[in-house]
Each structure stands twice: as structure tokens, then as C-alpha cells.
Design an enzyme around this catalytic site. Structure first.
Site, short mmCIF file in Angstrom:
data_model
loop_
_atom_site.label_atom_id
_atom_site.label_comp_id
_atom_site.label_asym_id
_atom_site.label_seq_id
_atom_site.Cartn_x
_atom_site.Cartn_y
_atom_site.Cartn_z
CG ASN A 15 -3.23 -54.35 69.91
OD1 ASN A 15 -3.86 -55.40 69.81
ND2 ASN A 15 -2.80 -53.66 68.86
CE LYS A 17 0.34 -55.03 67.93
NZ LYS A 17 1.38 -54.42 67.13
CG HIS A 102 -3.46 -51.66 64.97
ND1 HIS A 102 -2.45 -52.13 64.18
CD2 HIS A 102 -2.91 -51.38 66.18
CE1 HIS A 102 -1.32 -52.14 64.89
NE2 HIS A 102 -1.58 -51.69 66.11
CD GLU A 104 0.02 -54.81 63.79
OE1 GLU A 104 -0.81 -55.43 64.47
OE2 GLU A 104 1.10 -54.38 64.26
CD GLU A 172 -0.78 -48.00 67.89
OE1 GLU A 172 -0.35 -48.46 68.94
OE2 GLU A 172 -1.31 -48.70 67.02
N GLY A 178 6.33 -52.23 66.97
CA GLY A 178 7.07 -53.49 67.03
C GLY A 178 8.52 -53.41 66.57
CB SER A 218 8.63 -49.28 70.26
OG SER A 218 8.69 -50.12 69.14
N GLY A 239 1.64 -52.91 72.59
CA GLY A 239 1.57 -54.22 71.95
C GLY A 239 2.46 -55.21 72.70
P1 PGA Z 1 4.11 -52.34 70.00
O1 PGA Z 1 2.67 -52.29 69.30
O2 PGA Z 1 3.95 -51.79 71.39
O3 PGA Z 1 4.49 -53.78 69.98
O4 PGA Z 1 5.02 -51.48 69.17
C1 PGA Z 1 1.78 -51.23 69.54
C2 PGA Z 1 0.53 -51.41 68.73
O5 PGA Z 1 0.61 -51.87 67.58
O6 PGA Z 1 -0.57 -51.10 69.20
#
Ligand code: PGA
Length: 256
Positions: A15, A17, A102, A104, A172, A178, A218, A239
Site C-alpha cells: 500500500n 499510500k 483503510h 486512514e 490492521e 506506521g 508495521s 505500507g
Molecule cells: P505500515 O502501513 O506497514 O506502514 O504500518 C500498513 C497499512 O496502513 O496498510
């Protein structure tokens, strides 16, 4: 090809983003395409860049097994929806998957689970596979509500006609995205088993057994092997680590 679970082919999805302009996106995609050709893949590999570079990335992936996905879509096929992108448009540009719900988007755009369900229905109608994201916040986990929250999200976000062919679930935990923090392996295994049981309740045994459940939050080269080895973890939604070829490839190679 030997999968951990014979009925479910693992999926490693990047992803991206809101990162990368045309040049960087193309060279990242080209490197991933090249590197994946050098190895025997034990999983499906997918990258989900921003809308503006989908077309260029599609060209960069030409001749490889790496699939293309988007990060959101509209619930409508076309019409007066300024700023939105329809599932048919994504299909036309070469997408096979779309990430929906997601955290976000649930936070930044106040997307609700029923909006996610409408988008998923439209995406399925257009022939796209959906990756429907769920997960609890830290406050919800600390209040002992993690399972209740995830169950509600599944019950409302996942259309009833979903199956292992058109839908993937991504668990998630919001607090793990993140942040470098992850739940313990026991916690991940427990939550994934619980999610599978909720899917059985909602969709019936067969669709639920065939549906992949990804872990996201993460995931990185140092923890991927352990997370990907857990029962009911059928891959990862990645991500930060998907923006670096070495890290993304290292995760892909950890799928057994
Ligand atoms: P991350 O994000 O691997 O940076 O934690 C994962 C995601 O939001 O899909």
C-alpha cells in the site's frame, strides 16, 4: 507451488499510500517486477500506488506477475461525483484489486462501514477484488473492545455475496499502522482465528475458509517471517516497507 494453506494462496500487497510521483513510482515498480522474476514466488504480489501513477506503473509491470491495485473507489459507476474514481475506471487502467475501508480513509474521510460495503459491491460488480480493512484503535483495544469492534466492521463492511475469490480481509490494528508497534504473535493469531469465525457466521463455512486474511501494521523484514507463519495469517498489507525494494522483496521471500 506449496502454500501454507492449500486452499488459500498467500498475498503480499504493498500500500504505497500518498507517496511517489511518476518517475519514482515507475522505477520502484520496475525494480519489483525485475526482482520478483528472479525468484520462485510462493505468493501473489500486488502493489497499490496512488491513482495518478496507476497507468505508468501498469506499463512498468508489463510482463511480470506483479498485480496492480488502487487504494479506494467510488460506490457509483459514473455520474456527478466530483473528485471520485469509479471501479470501472480502475478496471480500465489495469487494476485487479482495490483496497477499501483503510483506517486512514475511515478517519480522514469519515468513511463508515456501510459506505465501505457499497463501494465493495460496486467494485465486485466491475470485476475487481476487494481488500476490506478492519481494525481497532488503541483506546478500543485497551477497553477490551477489539473483537467487538472488528466483528461489527466485518458484519457491516463485507457484502453478503463476498467469497474467497472476490474478497480479502486485512486486519490492521490502527495503533500498529506506521508506528513500528505490532501485537504479539499470540494476539495476531487469536484475532485472525476470531475473524475467520465471524466470516463463517456471516458468509458460511466454505466462503470463509477460502477467504484470505492479511495482517497489516508495521510488517517489516524483521517481523514478517514470524507473522506470516501464524495460522490464519494469509499474507500482509504493507505500507512503509513496500516503498523500499529490498524490504518489500525481503518480506515476499519470507512467505513459505
Ligand atoms: P505500515 O502501513 O506497514 O506502514 O504500518 C500498513 C497499512 O496502513 O496498510
Amino acid at each position: 507451488m506449496a502454500y501454507k494453506h492449500k486452499v488459500r494462496k498467500p498475498l503480499i500487497a504493498g500500500n504505497w499510500k500518498m507517496n511517489d510521483l511518476k518517475g519514482d513510482a515507475r522505477s520502484l515498480a520496475k525494480s519489483i517486477a525485475l526482482e520478483t522474476k528472479k525468484i520462485d514466488l510462493n505468493c501473489e504480489v500486488l502493489i497499490c500506488p496512488p491513482f495518478t501513477v496507476l497507468s505508468g506503473v501498469k506499463n512498468a509491470l508489463w510482463g511480470s506477475n506483479v498485480k496492480l491495485g488502487a487504494q479506494d473507489c467510488s460506490w457509483a459507476e459514473n455520474g456527478a461525483h466530483t473528485g471520485d474514481i469509479s471501479p470501472v475506471m480502475l478496471k480500465e487502467v489495469g487494476c485487479e484489486y482495490v483496497i477499501l475501508g483503510h483506517s486512514e480513509r475511515r478517519t480522514d474521510h469519515k468513511e463508515t462501514s456501510s459506505m465501505v460495503r457499497s463501494k465493495a459491491k460496486a467494485a465486485h460488480k466491475a470485476g475487481l477484488r476487494t481488500i476490506i480493512c478492519i481494525g481497532e484503535t488503541l483506546a478500543e483495544r485497551e477497553a477490551g473492545l477489539a473483537k467487538e469492534v472488528c466483528e461489527k466492521q466485518i458484519m457491516t463492511s463485507v457484502p453478503k455475496e463476498s467469497n474467497g475469490g472476490n474478497t480479502v480481509i486485512a486486519y490492521e490494528p490502527v495503533w500498529a499502522i506506521g508506528t513500528g508497534k505490532t501485537p504479539t504473535p499470540d494476539e495476531v493469531e487469536d484475532m485472525h482465528a476470531f475473524i475467520r469465525s465471524v466470516l463463517v457466521k456471516k458468509l458460511g463455512a466454505m466462503p470463509a475458509v477460502r477467504m484470505r486474511i492479511l495482517y497489516g501494521g508495521s510488517m517489516k523484514p524483521s517481523n514478517a517471517e514470524q507473522l506470516l507463519s501464524l495460522k490464519d495469517v494469509d499474507g500482509g498489507l504493507i505500507g512503509g516497507a513496500s516503498l523500499k525494494v529490498e524490504d518489500f522483496m525481503s518480506i515476499i521471500k519470507k512467505v513459505k
